[in-house]
Design a protein around this motif. Structure first.
Motif, mmCIF file in Angstrom:
data_model
loop_
_atom_site.group_PDB
_atom_site.id
_atom_site.type_symbol
_atom_site.label_atom_id
_atom_site.label_comp_id
_atom_site.label_asym_id
_atom_site.label_seq_id
_atom_site.Cartn_x
_atom_site.Cartn_y
_atom_site.Cartn_z
ATOM 1 N N GLU A 137 -11.028 37.818 53.727
ATOM 2 C CA GLU A 137 -12.299 38.346 54.227
ATOM 3 C C GLU A 137 -12.977 39.199 53.155
ATOM 4 N N PHE A 179 -11.735 35.430 61.199
ATOM 5 C CA PHE A 179 -11.671 36.749 60.555
ATOM 6 C C PHE A 179 -11.876 37.847 61.592
ATOM 7 N N ARG A 190 -8.653 40.354 62.368
ATOM 8 C CA ARG A 190 -8.763 41.604 61.611
ATOM 9 C C ARG A 190 -7.827 42.656 62.192
#
Lengths: 259, 70
Positions: A15, A114, A118
């Motif tokens: 990311e 993502f 996360r």
């Protein structure tokens, strides 16, 4: 052309841009920015990773194991810096355009992943039944079994022989049901504090004494991990006798939880 | 009473890694997606894997940030 001798090996997607050289054991890693994320790649020789040689090499454990360790090692190190979408071992492209075509087609999917992943980690649990005590502790007064045992005691030798076989069969099926029930309860307990969980297939016994009861992977928020681990320790502590072996591994890149 | 014969930590680690990273490798040349054959990883095949692990140069060993809860 030199390019003909090399292919592009894709490790993962990041990311944020990782700091390199962070990967102390592999200096050939390159970062390819694409849209808002980054592909982590390496140029690898066609003689090792081309379709034909790869098919052969993959069956050669002495070739495969170090390569797999590098693959996993790179991803694990990057995981410490940013959200990583791990890619399977030996995902290879003949040229950058092929890679970009794939990344472009799936950009939205990657962005979703993502977001989802996360600050999360994958953890794995395998639970083994290591003694018959699980059964013995819970089934000293099963009426059906007691009745059969009584009948055996007064039966003629021939009849007793056959009845003993039936009893063994009955006990085994009851054991099986019990272990499934215990495994199911454990799984439900282990799900607490997790975001997602997947039960995987039970693997055959590696050693004769070993019986796998549960094989599962869990997605957790990093901050929930200590609580979850504590819960597992509590489950272990609650066992009056050590009847189960709970094998916990992690943190893993989220191989199982990408959409 | 027999001891429960636990797998060594490296063995557990290796099987766990292989279980996650192995799948069909995909080679894309031009517009054609070709699939490399699955590696048939059988749990019982660990003995073959182990003999290879033992011969590895220690330099190739990658530190794994794996924690065991017990």
């Amino acid at each position: 052309m030199e390019q003909d001798n090399f292919l592009i090996y894709l490790y993962c997607l990041c990311e944020e841009q990782p700091k390199l050289p962070n990967i102390s054991f592999n200096q050939n890693i390159e970062i390819l920015p694409f849209n808002d994320f980054f592909a982590i790649i390496e140029l690898v020789p066609t003689k090792d990773f081309g379709e034909q040689p790869l098919q052969n090499n993959i069956s050669d454990m002495e070739w495969l194991i170090p390569k797999v360790n590098i693959h996993e090692g790179v991803i694990q190190q990057l995981m410490e810096e940013t959200t990583v979408l791990p890619v399977k071992f030996a995902t290879i492209f003949s040229q950058k355009n092929s890679l970009f075509t794939l990344l472009k087609a799936n950009t939205e999917k990657y962005q979703t992943n993502f977001e989802k992943l996360r600050d999360k980690e994958e953890w794995g649990i395998k639970i083994f039944n290591i003694s018959d005590d699980v059964w013995l502790l819970q089934n000293t007064d099963d009426q059906e079994i007691l009745a059969m045992q009584d009948a055996i005691n007064i039966a003629s030798p021939g009849k007793a022989f056959l009845m003993k076989k039936k009893l063994t069969s009955l006990v085994n099926s009851k054991k099986s049901l019990l272990y499934k029930k215990v495994a199911s309860e454990l799984y439900e307990n282990l799900k607490i504090y997790t975001q997602e969980s997947i039960q995987k297939s039970i693997l055959p016994a590696q050693r004769s004494k070993e019986k796998m009861m549960l094989n599962a992977v869990f997605l957790l928020e990093k901050k929930a991990v200590p609580t979850w681990v504590k819960q597992i320790e509590n489950i272990e502590a609650a066992m009056s006798k050590k009847t189960l072996d709970i094998n916990v591994t992690g943190p893993w890149p989220p191989y199982h939880f990408m959409n | 009473m027999d001891d429960f014969d636990l797998l060594k930590e490296e063995e557990v680690t290796l099987v766990e890694i292989l279980d996650r990273v192995l799948d069909k490798g995909v080679v894309i040349s031009g517009d054609v997606i070709l699939s490399v054959a699955d590696v048939d990883l059988v749990y019982l095949g660990l003995r073959v894997v182990l003999s290879s692990v033992e011969t590895l140069d220690k330099k190739n060993a990658i530190p794994h940030h794996l924690k065991e809860a017990n």
